[in-house]
Motif scaffolding. Sequence first.
Motif, short mmCIF file in Angstrom:
data_model
loop_
_atom_site.label_atom_id
_atom_site.label_comp_id
_atom_site.label_asym_id
_atom_site.label_seq_id
_atom_site.Cartn_x
_atom_site.Cartn_y
_atom_site.Cartn_z
N ALA A 166 -5.98 1.09 -7.55
CA ALA A 166 -5.36 0.10 -6.67
C ALA A 166 -6.28 -0.39 -5.56
CB ALA A 166 -4.09 0.70 -6.06
N PHE A 167 -7.15 0.49 -5.07
CA PHE A 167 -8.00 0.16 -3.92
C PHE A 167 -9.44 0.61 -4.19
CE2 PHE A 167 -3.76 1.55 -2.43
CZ PHE A 167 -3.26 0.31 -2.04
N LEU A 227 -5.48 5.84 -6.39
CA LEU A 227 -6.16 5.12 -5.31
C LEU A 227 -7.34 4.32 -5.84
CD1 LEU A 227 -6.15 7.79 -2.42
CD2 LEU A 227 -4.50 5.96 -2.87
N MET A 256 0.82 -1.20 0.00
CA MET A 256 0.00 0.00 0.00
C MET A 256 0.86 1.26 0.00
SD MET A 256 -2.98 1.32 2.59
CE MET A 256 -4.22 0.31 1.80
N ILE A 314 -11.95 0.98 -1.21
CA ILE A 314 -11.72 1.90 -0.09
C ILE A 314 -12.16 3.30 -0.49
CG2 ILE A 314 -10.02 2.89 1.49
CD1 ILE A 314 -8.32 0.42 1.13
N PHE A 356 -9.47 6.63 2.93
CA PHE A 356 -8.33 7.50 2.72
C PHE A 356 -8.74 8.95 2.98
CE2 PHE A 356 -7.10 3.99 -0.20
CZ PHE A 356 -5.83 3.72 0.30
N LEU A 412 -4.16 6.76 5.21
CA LEU A 412 -5.15 5.69 5.37
C LEU A 412 -5.64 5.71 6.81
CD1 LEU A 412 -6.62 3.14 4.23
CD2 LEU A 412 -4.75 1.81 5.24
N ILE A 471 2.06 2.36 -3.35
CA ILE A 471 1.04 3.06 -4.16
C ILE A 471 0.90 4.51 -3.70
CG2 ILE A 471 -1.39 3.12 -4.82
CD1 ILE A 471 0.16 0.83 -6.08
N LEU A 472 0.89 4.72 -2.40
CA LEU A 472 0.77 6.09 -1.88
C LEU A 472 1.95 6.94 -2.32
CD1 LEU A 472 -0.58 5.65 1.78
CD2 LEU A 472 -1.80 5.59 -0.39
N ARG A 515 -8.02 3.85 9.70
CA ARG A 515 -8.70 2.62 10.10
C ARG A 515 -9.28 2.81 11.50
NH1 ARG A 515 -4.90 -1.04 9.29
NH2 ARG A 515 -5.68 -1.62 7.22
#
Length: 272
Positions: free
Chosen positions: A53-54, A50, A1, A57, A79, A103, A4-5, A105
Amino acid sequence: MLDILEKAALEAGRAILEIYATAPKIMVKADNSPVTEADQRAEEIILRHLGAAFPEIPVVAEECVAAGIVPDIGGEVFFLVDPLDGTKEFIQQNGDFTVNIALIRQGVPVAGIVYAPAKDVAYTGIEGRAEKLEIGPDGTITGRKRIFARLPATPVVAVASRSHHSAEIETYLDEQGITGCRYSGSSLKFCLLAEGDADIYPRFTRTMEWDTAAGDAVLRAAGGVTLGAEGVPLIYGKIADDTEHSFANPHFIAFGRRLTPVPGTGTRMPGN
């Protein structure tokens, strides 16, 4: 991850620098804050990365929220994106602006990147590991080193906002006996704490979650902490009944590594 960021932030930063070299058109949003085409282009780039890839999310991005586009974050993983933090610094061309991606959570910033394209430096944080990245002229990563927040120095060194300083902060620093203060723009203030160049960052003026999440993620990964008005770590993903107050932060104080509580935390802050 994190890979990617990093790619998303670096590409967004390159687009920002292209516009930085020109005379960007400055617009004003509904909240009277400035916005430029650099903010918009950078956000488009980050959202593309984003989303590819995700896709599962959701992304809360500053300019989308300003346009009334707010995704459902009920899943508690999302995000937070500020494509150009420090727009005033960007306009003034002092280099203190950043690309922020984090990110979240369950209210906690668990990964993030802060990239300062005009300074050729980026900071990342994830799972207890914070790093400072050197960025080459071609926008690629040329070096990495692990960073750590330090135990309070003697004398304590504070860092404060270049564009949003206030009398309340001066009063707080005086009450704590802190005489040394550095001034910086954008989320770089969190990064100064994370790499051990400062000890405390008080902020008693308005900020939004996308302003702080990435820097907070880096600082936490480096061993520091950001405490809100009640002396507890900042929580992200706050939804209010009206758009204006959704994703708004309380006043806060960010610290480097600490052994004991610093006087002034856990009490009412100025303006609260």
